[in-house]
Write a protein that holds these residues in place. Structure first.
Motif, short mmCIF file in Angstrom:
data_model
loop_
_atom_site.label_atom_id
_atom_site.label_comp_id
_atom_site.label_asym_id
_atom_site.label_seq_id
_atom_site.Cartn_x
_atom_site.Cartn_y
_atom_site.Cartn_z
N UNK A 74 23.80 47.36 51.72
CA UNK A 74 24.45 46.72 50.59
C UNK A 74 25.93 46.50 50.82
N UNK A 75 26.46 45.51 50.10
CA UNK A 75 27.85 45.09 50.32
C UNK A 75 28.78 45.55 49.20
N UNK A 76 28.32 46.46 48.36
CA UNK A 76 29.11 46.86 47.19
C UNK A 76 30.50 47.35 47.58
N UNK A 77 30.58 48.21 48.58
CA UNK A 77 31.87 48.81 48.94
C UNK A 77 32.87 47.75 49.42
N UNK A 78 32.43 46.90 50.35
CA UNK A 78 33.37 45.92 50.90
C UNK A 78 33.73 44.85 49.87
N UNK A 79 32.80 44.49 48.97
CA UNK A 79 33.09 43.50 47.95
C UNK A 79 34.08 44.04 46.93
N UNK A 80 33.88 45.30 46.51
CA UNK A 80 34.82 45.91 45.57
C UNK A 80 36.22 46.04 46.16
N UNK A 81 36.28 46.35 47.45
CA UNK A 81 37.57 46.48 48.12
C UNK A 81 38.30 45.12 48.13
N UNK A 82 37.58 44.06 48.41
CA UNK A 82 38.20 42.74 48.42
C UNK A 82 38.62 42.33 47.01
N UNK A 83 37.79 42.57 46.02
CA UNK A 83 38.12 42.19 44.65
C UNK A 83 39.35 42.94 44.16
N UNK A 84 39.51 44.19 44.60
CA UNK A 84 40.71 44.95 44.26
C UNK A 84 41.95 44.25 44.82
N UNK A 85 41.84 43.79 46.06
CA UNK A 85 42.95 43.10 46.70
C UNK A 85 43.26 41.78 45.98
N UNK A 86 42.22 41.04 45.59
CA UNK A 86 42.41 39.78 44.86
C UNK A 86 43.11 40.04 43.53
N UNK A 87 42.68 41.08 42.84
CA UNK A 87 43.27 41.40 41.53
C UNK A 87 44.75 41.73 41.64
N UNK A 88 45.13 42.35 42.74
CA UNK A 88 46.52 42.77 42.92
C UNK A 88 47.43 41.65 43.43
N UNK A 89 46.86 40.70 44.17
CA UNK A 89 47.72 39.72 44.84
C UNK A 89 47.56 38.28 44.35
N UNK A 90 46.54 38.01 43.53
CA UNK A 90 46.28 36.63 43.11
C UNK A 90 45.78 36.64 41.68
N UNK A 91 46.04 35.58 40.96
CA UNK A 91 45.64 35.52 39.56
C UNK A 91 44.89 34.23 39.27
N UNK A 92 43.63 34.11 39.74
CA UNK A 92 42.88 32.87 39.52
C UNK A 92 42.45 32.73 38.06
N UNK A 93 42.26 31.50 37.63
CA UNK A 93 41.73 31.25 36.28
C UNK A 93 40.23 31.52 36.22
N UNK A 94 39.56 31.38 37.36
CA UNK A 94 38.14 31.68 37.48
C UNK A 94 37.89 32.10 38.92
N UNK A 95 37.00 33.05 39.12
CA UNK A 95 36.68 33.53 40.47
C UNK A 95 35.22 33.25 40.76
N UNK A 96 34.97 32.66 41.90
CA UNK A 96 33.61 32.32 42.33
C UNK A 96 33.23 33.23 43.49
#
Length: 431
Positions: A74-96
């Protein structure tokens, strides 16, 4: 999988995977972020494809790059790690977030994982690997998912003379220049374009789409399903026309739109004056060229592109641009749902490779309007004296750095210019 082709063949041909098509829709929304949950190769393939028309896409397109253990467990760990980075460095109006083929097979609950990440924006998740189709299937799936997750403002007040352009994408060759020309002509004819989802409009602009009088489909293979979805959900009527290629084709496109929206003939006066000036200029230049090189004519012609482009260009070629013998249209996305003229020979570009190669082998002294894929077949088979002009991806031996479109009035001048210059060059070589 796209058609019946092997994956290792699809990447070198005219189709890409659904992951790329889905990413293309969201890449066309400037304030959207994109996550490809899958191997690094899948991510970079899609990113490289989109960078050609959207050079800054790398700033808002990320890949999780799961390791071997993640592909199994499963990819839960690596996906959560990336989403954490996105939340800290980028502010999209919608995330796909889209799963690749391998991750789709695991069956990860990416919606649940995204919920854990507590992202500050709406998150849209789909499986979009190549196993579910090619570029067109991926684009349509992403568009459907977006409008299911992102409601439009209520259709309380319809603005007069407003339209949305559907089925547009930055993933088509020279699309940015084509869309600029369409918007220019529509503005001169008195219309306002509210939104072009998947082709430059922000989430806030897309949210106003229900206020438009009409949804106008530019590329039916991309936009028809969405038009039907929006008509059912919001009551927005739609009109599907072949894209406007050629002078007469562009005027007919605008006239048909005007009849649908109850616009009078006066709305086309500015466009008609421009067209008349361009036609006079073209005739003057072409007349001189014909005295030296003869008429622009070809024993046979092949037009190969996504169906709306191939059919639209084939019609302009046949009616306005040149004299040709048998005319063949190779449709990269398969067979069209729209009516095809009886005078045109249609080939399904998804599953008819033997027939395509046979027809291209017969193209000596002819014209090819297509991609580098068809051009490569000509070279492999040693077919001589063929004029080639790119109208579709992939393109390996041409760079466009100007704002010259293929569509509309300016596009017609560009196409005629290209055909004549290549025809003259061929005549010089044969002397």
């Amino acid at each position: 999988m796209a058609g019946k082709e092997e994956w290792d063949n699809v990447c070198t041909q005219v189709n890409t995977c659904a992951l790329t098509g889905a990413a293309a829709f969201f890449a066309g929304i400037p304030d959207a972020g994109i996550v490809a949950n899958g191997p690094l190769w899948c991510y970079f393939y899609a990113r490289r494809y989109l960078e050609k028309s959207c050079p800054s896409i790398g700033q808002r397109f990320w890949g999780t790059q799961p390791d071997n253990n993640a592909v199994i467990y499963g990819t839960e760990e690596c996906l959560l790690e990336l989403l954490q980075s996105v939340r800290e460095s980028y502010n999209p109006s919608v995330l796909f977030i889209e799963n690749s083929c391998a991750v789709s097979l695991i069956g990860d609950d990416i919606v649940g994982i995204a919920t854990q990440a507590n992202m500050p924006c709406p998150v849209i998740c789909i499986d979009s690997g190549g196993l579910i189709g090619g570029f067109w299937e991926g684009y349509r799936a992403a568009a459907k998912a977006y409008f299911e997750a992102m409601p439009l403002q209520p259709r309380r007040m319809v603005k007069p003379r407003t339209i949305n352009l559907l089925g547009c994408t930055i993933g088509y060759y020279n699309s940015r220049n084509d869309l600029q020309e369409l918007k220019r002509m529509l503005t001169l004819a008195g219309y306002q374009v509210l939104a072009m989802p998947g082709a430059g409009s922000t989430t806030s602009e897309i949210a106003t789409m229900a206020q438009a009088e009409l949804n106008l489909i530019v590329h039916e293979e991309l936009g028809k399903d969405l038009a039907q979805q929006l008509q059912k959900q919001y009551g927005i009527p739609y009109l599907s026309l072949l894209p406007p290629y050629g002078m007469e084709g562009s005027l007919h496109w605008l006239k048909t739109l005007g009849q649908t929206m109850w616009m009078d003939e006066q709305s086309l006066e500015i466009i008609k004056r421009e067209a008349n000036c361009l036609v006079k200029e073209l005739r003057s230049n072409i007349r001189d060229a014909e005295r030296l090189w003869g008429e622009l004519q070809f024993e046979r012609a092949v037009v190969a592109a996504p169906s709306s482009i191939a059919l639209g260009i084939a019609r302009a070629l046949n009616l306005e641009w040149a004299d040709t013998g048998p005319l063949i249209a190779i449709l990269h996305d398969g067979m069209p749902s729209s009516v095809v003229p009886d005078s045109m020979d249609i080939i399904n570009g998804q599953n008819n490779s033997i027939e395509i190669e046979r027809r291209l082998a017969e193209l000596s002294s002819g014209l090819l309007l297509g991609s580098s894929r068809e051009k490569a077949i000509l070279q492999q088979k040693g077919v001589a004296n063929v004029i080639c002009q790119h109208i579709a991806l992939p393109v390996h031996d041409e760079v466009i750095l100007t704002d010259r479109p293929f569509m509309g009035l300016r596009g017609s001048c560009h196409m005629i210019e290209g055909l004549w210059n290549k025809y003259i060059h061929l005549c010089q070589q044969q002397r």
